[in-house]
Scaffold this motif. Structure first.
Motif, short mmCIF file in Angstrom:
data_model
loop_
_atom_site.label_atom_id
_atom_site.label_comp_id
_atom_site.label_asym_id
_atom_site.label_seq_id
_atom_site.Cartn_x
_atom_site.Cartn_y
_atom_site.Cartn_z
N TRP A 29 -51.82 -75.28 58.40
CA TRP A 29 -52.85 -75.24 57.38
C TRP A 29 -52.47 -76.22 56.27
O TRP A 29 -51.29 -76.40 55.99
N TYR A 30 -53.47 -76.82 55.65
CA TYR A 30 -53.27 -77.55 54.41
C TYR A 30 -54.07 -76.85 53.32
O TYR A 30 -55.29 -76.68 53.46
N PHE A 66 -50.30 -72.39 44.71
CA PHE A 66 -51.07 -73.63 44.84
C PHE A 66 -52.15 -73.66 43.76
O PHE A 66 -52.94 -72.72 43.63
N CYS A 67 -52.18 -74.73 43.00
CA CYS A 67 -53.13 -74.86 41.90
C CYS A 67 -54.33 -75.70 42.32
O CYS A 67 -54.16 -76.85 42.74
N PRO A 68 -55.54 -75.16 42.21
CA PRO A 68 -56.74 -75.92 42.60
C PRO A 68 -56.94 -77.20 41.78
O PRO A 68 -57.61 -78.13 42.23
N LYS A 69 -56.33 -77.23 40.59
CA LYS A 69 -56.51 -78.39 39.69
C LYS A 69 -55.46 -79.47 39.92
O LYS A 69 -55.51 -80.53 39.28
N ASP A 70 -54.52 -79.23 40.80
CA ASP A 70 -53.41 -80.16 41.03
C ASP A 70 -53.93 -81.52 41.47
O ASP A 70 -54.80 -81.62 42.33
N THR A 71 -53.39 -82.56 40.88
CA THR A 71 -53.68 -83.93 41.33
C THR A 71 -52.39 -84.74 41.47
O THR A 71 -52.41 -85.97 41.43
N MET A 83 -48.46 -90.94 49.63
CA MET A 83 -48.73 -89.60 49.10
C MET A 83 -47.94 -88.56 49.88
O MET A 83 -47.98 -88.55 51.11
N ASN A 84 -47.23 -87.70 49.15
CA ASN A 84 -46.45 -86.63 49.77
C ASN A 84 -47.34 -85.41 49.96
O ASN A 84 -47.70 -84.74 48.99
N ILE A 85 -47.71 -85.12 51.20
CA ILE A 85 -48.60 -83.99 51.45
C ILE A 85 -47.84 -82.76 51.96
O ILE A 85 -48.46 -81.73 52.24
N LYS A 86 -46.53 -82.87 52.06
CA LYS A 86 -45.75 -81.73 52.56
C LYS A 86 -45.92 -80.51 51.67
O LYS A 86 -45.87 -79.38 52.15
N LYS A 87 -46.11 -80.72 50.38
CA LYS A 87 -46.24 -79.59 49.45
C LYS A 87 -47.52 -78.80 49.69
O LYS A 87 -47.65 -77.67 49.23
N TYR A 88 -48.48 -79.39 50.42
CA TYR A 88 -49.74 -78.71 50.69
C TYR A 88 -49.80 -78.15 52.11
O TYR A 88 -50.73 -77.43 52.45
N PHE A 102 -59.21 -86.26 44.71
CA PHE A 102 -57.84 -85.95 45.14
C PHE A 102 -57.85 -85.20 46.46
O PHE A 102 -57.00 -85.44 47.32
N ALA A 103 -58.81 -84.30 46.64
CA ALA A 103 -58.92 -83.58 47.91
C ALA A 103 -59.10 -84.56 49.06
O ALA A 103 -58.49 -84.40 50.13
N ARG A 104 -59.93 -85.58 48.86
CA ARG A 104 -60.17 -86.56 49.92
C ARG A 104 -58.90 -87.36 50.23
O ARG A 104 -58.65 -87.70 51.39
N ALA A 105 -58.10 -87.62 49.21
CA ALA A 105 -56.85 -88.34 49.44
C ALA A 105 -55.88 -87.50 50.27
O ALA A 105 -55.24 -88.00 51.21
#
Length: 287
Positions: free
Chosen positions: A235-236, A19-24, A1-6, A245-248
């Motif tokens: 920050w993330y 940043f979209c709260p619905k993003d998965t 999983m690429n978390i750099k975007k967050y 998805f948040a947990r991932a």
């Protein structure tokens, strides 16, 4: 999983609107990330054991969110595989009279993790630039008038940056999570807390009263993140409408932090090796 975007490490140009709260990501359902979460937790467990044995570095994880953002469940699920002996969780609620008699960082400083351990802050000193900003609570604090100016919050941003630099320079790695929830999803979760009897205890009238300040809180979070995101204390911004998805994202970020620390089991000396060999021989002779 690429978390750099967050991940946010520099506040210049930062906007929550990006940043979209619905993003998965590319995931469509919880099953798409369950394997990732399971693998992350397994690796976290090993690295936490090494962190504890190494005793050189501490890890501070800060969770912030709007009400019903999912902080409690995220902490519960993501940290399910770690050894409780090496983790402390602290929940920061409305400050007590004693806490208000001290500086706003005091109650956090006294529970910072010792090197070798992980501390989780469920809310934190960031409340003092969030709810305190939205409701201008600092104006009612029993402090000198010079501490109540219009620049109070800006000064606190600088104080927090310096504080987190201080932690980094003393062996404490700080990673901060904002669980980014949409207003509609908060509404749905509030209704669920009201409709399901076993969740009634989670809800209070104050939750609805605070909801009317939604835009003010979004502005406060945006300003706080922009002012305090650094390379050493990132920050993330975690999409939180889908808890799975948040947990991932969170488990991947925690794993990444532990991998960056790269703790190692202590190496023993030749004298200790000899001592161990002697102990081994004694035990074998007993058999």
């Amino acid at each position: 999983m690429n978390i750099k975007k967050y991940r946010v490490t520099d506040g210049d140009g930062f906007s929550l609107a990006d940043f979209c709260p619905k993003d998965t990501g590319k995931c469509k359902a919880s099953g798409d990330v369950q394997k990732i979460i399971t693998q992350n937790i397994s690796q976290m467990k090993e690295l936490q054991d090494r962190l504890y044995a190494d005793g050189k570095t501490a890890l501070l994880l800060i969770f912030q969110a709007m009400d019903a953002g999912g902080k409690d469940s995220a902490i519960k699920h993501v940290m399910s595989g770690v050894n409780p002996q090496g983790v402390d969780v602290f929940s920061f609620k409305q400050p007590s009279k004693k806490e208000l008699s001290h500086d706003y960082l005091w109650r956090a400083v006294k529970v910072l993790p010792p090197r070798g351990k992980i501390a989780i802050f469920n809310r934190s000193y960031y409340e003092d630039v969030l709810i305190v900003k939205v409701h201008r609570l600092y104006e009612n604090h029993n402090v000198p008038e010079r501490c109540k100016g219009e620049d109070t919050i800006e000064k606190r941003y600088a104080q927090i940056r310096h504080f987190e630099d201080y932690l980094w320079e003393n062996g404490i790695v700080t990673v901060k999570f904002f669980l980014h929830l949409s207003k509609e999803m908060q509404r749905q979760r509030f209704l669920k807390r009201i409709n399901e009897k076993d969740k009634n205890w989670k809800f209070c009238l104050g939750d609805i009263e605070e909801r009317q300040y939604w835009d003010d809180y979004q502005d406060a979070y945006q300003s706080a993140i922009a002012a305090t995101a650094t390379r050493h204390s990132p920050w993330y911004v975690v999409p939180a409408d889908k808890k799975w998805f948040a947990r991932a994202v969170i488990s991947t970020a925690v794993l990444d932090a532990l991998q960056q620390i790269d703790p190692q089991y202590p190496k023993i000396t030749h004298a200790q090796e000899a001592e161990l060999e002697e102990c081994k021989q004694r035990l074998l002779e007993e058999g």
